[in-house]
Design an enzyme around this catalytic site. Structure first.
Site, PDB file in Angstrom:
ATOM      1  CG  ASN A   1       0.113   2.374   3.618  1.00 30.02           C
ATOM      2  OD1 ASN A   1      -0.895   2.349   2.929  1.00 30.02           O
ATOM      3  ND2 ASN A   1       1.248   2.919   3.228  1.00 30.02           N
ATOM      4  N   GLY A   2      -1.018  -0.862   6.619  1.00 33.01           N
ATOM      5  CA  GLY A   2      -0.841  -1.665   7.830  1.00 33.01           C
ATOM      6  C   GLY A   2      -2.057  -2.546   8.059  1.00 33.01           C
TER       7      GLY A   2
ATOM      8  NE  ARG B   1       5.325   1.320  -1.199  1.00 43.72           N
ATOM      9  CZ  ARG B   1       6.179   1.434  -0.185  1.00 43.72           C
ATOM     10  NH1 ARG B   1       7.307   2.077  -0.350  1.00 43.72           N
ATOM     11  NH2 ARG B   1       5.904   0.921   0.986  1.00 43.72           N
TER      12      ARG B   1
ATOM     13  CD1 TRP C   1      -0.170  -6.140  -2.907  1.00 42.13           C
ATOM     14  CD2 TRP C   1      -0.324  -6.732  -0.750  1.00 42.13           C
ATOM     15  NE1 TRP C   1       0.302  -7.421  -2.782  1.00 42.13           N
ATOM     16  CE2 TRP C   1       0.223  -7.818  -1.470  1.00 42.13           C
ATOM     17  CE3 TRP C   1      -0.500  -6.879   0.621  1.00 42.13           C
ATOM     18  CZ2 TRP C   1       0.583  -9.013  -0.877  1.00 42.13           C
ATOM     19  CZ3 TRP C   1      -0.139  -8.081   1.218  1.00 42.13           C
ATOM     20  CH2 TRP C   1       0.387  -9.128   0.465  1.00 42.13           C
TER      21      TRP C   1
ATOM     22  CE  LYS D   1      14.265 -12.337  -7.974  1.00 46.11           C
ATOM     23  NZ  LYS D   1      14.882 -12.081  -6.711  1.00 46.11           N
TER      24      LYS D   1
ATOM     25  CD  GLU E   1      17.464 -14.018  -5.410  1.00 44.90           C
ATOM     26  OE1 GLU E   1      16.843 -14.444  -4.435  1.00 44.90           O
ATOM     27  OE2 GLU E   1      17.163 -12.948  -5.978  1.00 44.90           O
TER      28      GLU E   1
ATOM     29  CE  LYS F   1      12.100  -3.367  -4.766  1.00 49.44           C
ATOM     30  NZ  LYS F   1      12.867  -4.569  -5.162  1.00 49.44           N
TER      31      LYS F   1
ATOM     32  CG  HIS G   1      19.210 -37.508   0.097  1.00 50.60           C
ATOM     33  ND1 HIS G   1      19.602 -38.732   0.570  1.00 50.60           N
ATOM     34  CD2 HIS G   1      20.346 -36.794  -0.096  1.00 50.60           C
ATOM     35  CE1 HIS G   1      20.918 -38.759   0.689  1.00 50.60           C
ATOM     36  NE2 HIS G   1      21.398 -37.589   0.277  1.00 50.60           N
TER      37      HIS G   1
ATOM     38  CD  GLU H   1      10.393 -12.377  -6.837  1.00 50.59           C
ATOM     39  OE1 GLU H   1       9.636 -11.916  -5.979  1.00 50.59           O
ATOM     40  OE2 GLU H   1      11.608 -12.169  -6.815  1.00 50.59           O
TER      41      GLU H   1
ATOM     42  CB  CYS I   1      -0.884   0.042   1.229  1.00 51.25           C
ATOM     43  SG  CYS I   1      -1.881  -1.412   1.454  1.00 51.25           S
TER      44      CYS I   1
HETATM   45  O1  M6R Z   1      13.229  -4.991   1.292  1.00 50.45           O
HETATM   46  P1  M6R Z   1      13.637  -6.340   1.797  1.00 50.45           P
HETATM   47  O2  M6R Z   1      14.996  -6.744   1.335  1.00 50.45           O
HETATM   48  O3  M6R Z   1      13.502  -6.477   3.279  1.00 50.45           O
HETATM   49  O4  M6R Z   1      12.594  -7.343   1.154  1.00 50.45           O
HETATM   50  C1  M6R Z   1      12.590  -8.707   1.467  1.00 50.45           C
HETATM   51  C2  M6R Z   1      11.703  -9.486   0.528  1.00 50.45           C
HETATM   52  O5  M6R Z   1      10.380  -9.076   0.647  1.00 50.45           O
HETATM   53  C3  M6R Z   1      12.143  -9.341  -0.930  1.00 50.45           C
HETATM   54  O6  M6R Z   1      13.482  -9.699  -1.114  1.00 50.45           O
HETATM   55  C4  M6R Z   1      11.270 -10.201  -1.856  1.00 50.45           C
HETATM   56  O7  M6R Z   1      11.484 -11.555  -1.589  1.00 50.45           O
HETATM   57  C5  M6R Z   1      11.545  -9.873  -3.323  1.00 50.45           C
HETATM   58  N1  M6R Z   1      10.307  -9.830  -4.062  1.00 50.45           N
HETATM   59  C6  M6R Z   1      12.405 -10.880  -3.988  1.00 50.45           C
HETATM   60  O8  M6R Z   1      12.612 -10.602  -5.333  1.00 50.45           O
END
Ligand code: M6R
Length: 612
Positions: free
Chosen positions: A102-103, A27, A74, A489, A485, A607, A508, A492, A2
């Protein structure tokens, strides 16, 4: 997640608010809305979907006035539709207050029950709407919105960044913060309020960050901040360091692509001024700990979420290898509620690109509450985590806009390599070995440029991967977190299921998944365990599994085993993760592009995750 933008001044508020919301689009959100005051009249417009849809609705039914609040939502409580979009209105008739939030209000159900019992009719399924009704009740027939908001806040359990307007108080915005950021922008005869300085940066560089439990009242010519218990306070005015150019796309199709291509510069900036060739070590300005204090440390705990957690895991391998210190990597959302034993020789680091992630902030506060020195590795200067930590290291990666984090990972891994080197040189790491790491880091930016130049090869592999329904990512040692990682990627932004595993774990269980339709991506640059990885690739091939391999340039044996071979330059093992992750980022990017996905705004994601 948000976003909030508020404006009070002499310009028409609508265009200012829409422009601010557009700067927060990165975001992640699913609906948007505004409430604009025209003297003592209030117009509320809200729409599910993009800011563009809101803009079109304002085109059809304009909202005039020079004071207003706006929001991108959001969804947490109730689906993304027009009704659940913010602002929410409380009071009689067209409403006596409008609120954006927000929150999460954790006791919203009980509050709603009480309000409904008193005859209040709710229009949405959100937790936020209770705030609007509570403020309307407190405001009554009066016109002191500032006081009314302050009387409501003690009733709310949870987190909030709030902006509130009322037609009874023309030209006035009231904001409040607990656990969700808010910043006041100070202009000439205008004031702004936002959840992210990016939204207001083009208007002013002068800002005042609200702290938890603070409440602010803005008018075009004045602003006042009060602490809920301590009364009026003198705000600290900061300058925001935001270059609009850094956040422009240039000739890239997406922010993610731009940020991947920025990585040579990212690593150079993360290391700038921190390498000490003459001593074979690294140095930091902001750790706020003496060498003697750092030498006393017997254990390091790294706490983070998502991509930052993966970077922390690379850090674990690096610190153990270079400094021989035990390291644990914790998910922030777990750590903050666990009773993790920490002794007085444990050093805690939280890692966060945004510096606003709710779970990581909670972990930082829990660690500090228990009396531990808690440092941060953070990108956004002035973020809540950066301000609350006892010290730390900035990434200097510049704004990261793509929801899928890329350059922040590289900056975090570069900083963790420096940290491992620093801790190692305070212990058993020799000058010669330290210098080798310094020299390897110095060569990374140029090596990254060479990896980026292989993009066409990566696109060929992406064509194949885009057909898959499920993909395995495998790596050993330092490359296990890189594999995790890579898998994150892909899932997501392309919505293809992907799993990361340590290569040796394959047999395993996960090997059962391998068939001609399930590709495996091996992260396998030459290193101490290379021959073992080659055997594991044979095991996948024996089951007809397609293989994509990231390996050292010139590794003919690996290239012969792989359907697609993605080379990286031959570098010292400890800096290999900085190179090996790039083909995986580009692979995910091109798969998502081929599939036509919304790369910078993947579905359901935000974000900066400011709720638990
Ligand atoms: O801003 P931050 O590094 O604390 O964010 C952590 C995660 O929310 C962030 O890395 C998220 O997993 C990304 N979408 C990954 O690409």
């Amino acid at each position: 997640m948000c976003g909030i933008v508020g404006y009070t001044g002499s310009d028409p508020a609508g265009p200012v608010l829409l422009a601010g919301l557009r700067r927060l689009e990165y975001r992640g959100y699913d609906s948007a809305g505004v409430a604009i005051l025209d003297g003592s009249r209030m117009a509320v417009r809200k729409k599910a979907g993009r800011v563009k849809a809101l803009e079109e609705s304002l085109g059809e039914l304009p909202a005039i006035g020079s004071c207003g609040i706006s929001h991108t939502r959001w969804a947490t409580h109730g689906p993304a539709n027009d009704r659940n979009a913010h602002p929410h209105v409380g009071g009689t008739g067209e409403g006596t207050v409008a609120v954006v939030h927000n929150g999460v209000i954790e006791n919203h159900a009980a509050l709603r029950q009480d309000l409904e019992a008193a005859g209040v009719v709710f229009r949405s399924q959100t937790d936020t709407e209770v705030i609007a009704h509570l403020i309307a009740v407190e405001l009554g027939d009066g016109d002191d919105l500032y006081e009314a908001v302050q009387r409501v806040l003690p009733k709310l359990e949870g987190t909030y960044g709030l902006a509130v307007v009322s037609p009874r108080c023309p030209g006035q915005i009231v904001g409040a913060r607990l656990g969700s950021p808010l910043v006041v922008g100070l202009g000439d005869n205008e004031h702004l309020l936002a959840s992210d300085p990016a939204a207001i940066a083009p208007h002013t560089a002068r800002v005042a960050y609200l702290q938890d439990d603070e409440v602010v009242r803005l008018t075009p010519t004045d602003f006042e901040i009060r602490h809920r218990e301590r009364g009026s306070i003198t705000p600290r005015i900061d300058r925001i360091d935001w270059s609009p150019v850094a956040s422009e796309l240039g000739n890239h199709a997406h922010y993610m692509q731009k940020e991947i291509h920025e990585q040579p510069e990212t690593v150079r900036d993360a290391c700038r001024g921190r390498l000490r060739r003459g001593e074979g070590t690294a140095a930091f300005g902001g750790l706020n700990m003496t060498p003697r204090q750092l030498r006393r440390v017997r254990r390091v705990v790294l706490v983070a979420c998502g991509t930052s957690w993966h970077a922390a895991l690379v850090g674990e391998y690096l610190i153990e290898r270079l400094a021989n210190l035990p390291v644990e990597v914790e998910y922030a959302g777990e750590f903050r509620y666990r009773n993790a034993p920490l002794d007085d020789r444990t050093l805690v680091f939280v890692l966060s690109q945004s510096g606003e992630t709710a779970d990581t902030l909670g972990a930082l506060r829990e660690s500090k509450r228990r009396g531990h020195p808690t440092l941060a590795i953070c990108n956004v200067v002035g973020s809540t985590i950066a301000r609350e930590a006892d010290g730390g290291i900035y990434l200097h990666a510049g704004p990261e806009v793509g929801v899928a984090s890329t350059k922040a990972f590289s900056a975090q891994v570069a900083v963790l390599t420096l940290l491992a080197l620093h801790l190692g040189r305070l212990r058993q790491l020799s000058f010669t070995d330290g210098l080798a790491v310094v020299e390897a880091l110095e060569k990374v930016p140029e090596a990254l440029t060479r990896v980026l130049a292989t993009e066409l090869k990566i696109i060929e592999a992406a064509e194949r991967l885009s057909q898959a329904r499920s993909v395995m990512y495998l790596g050993r040692d330092l490359h296990f977190p890189v594999a995790l990682e890579g898998a994150l990627k892909l899932k997501e932004i392309s919505y293809i299921h992907a799993e990361g595993y340590p290569t040796a774990e394959m047999k395993h269980g996960p090997l059962a998944l391998i068939d001609p339709e399930t590709p495996s991506v091996f992260v396998a640059p030459r290193g101490s365990l290379h021959s073992k990885t080659l055997s594991n690739i044979e095991e996948v091939r024996a089951r007809m599994g397609p293989v994509i391999a990231v390996g050292t340039d010139g590794d003919e044996e690996l290239a012969a085993l792989a359907d697609f071979f993605l080379p990286i330059p031959d570098v010292l093992e400890v800096v290999q993760p900085l190179l090996a992750v790039v083909p995986l980022q580009l692979l995910a990017y091109h798969v998502a592009r081929i599939k036509g996905c919304d790369i910078d705004k993947p579905r359901n994601l935000a974000k900066s995750v400011t709720v638990e």
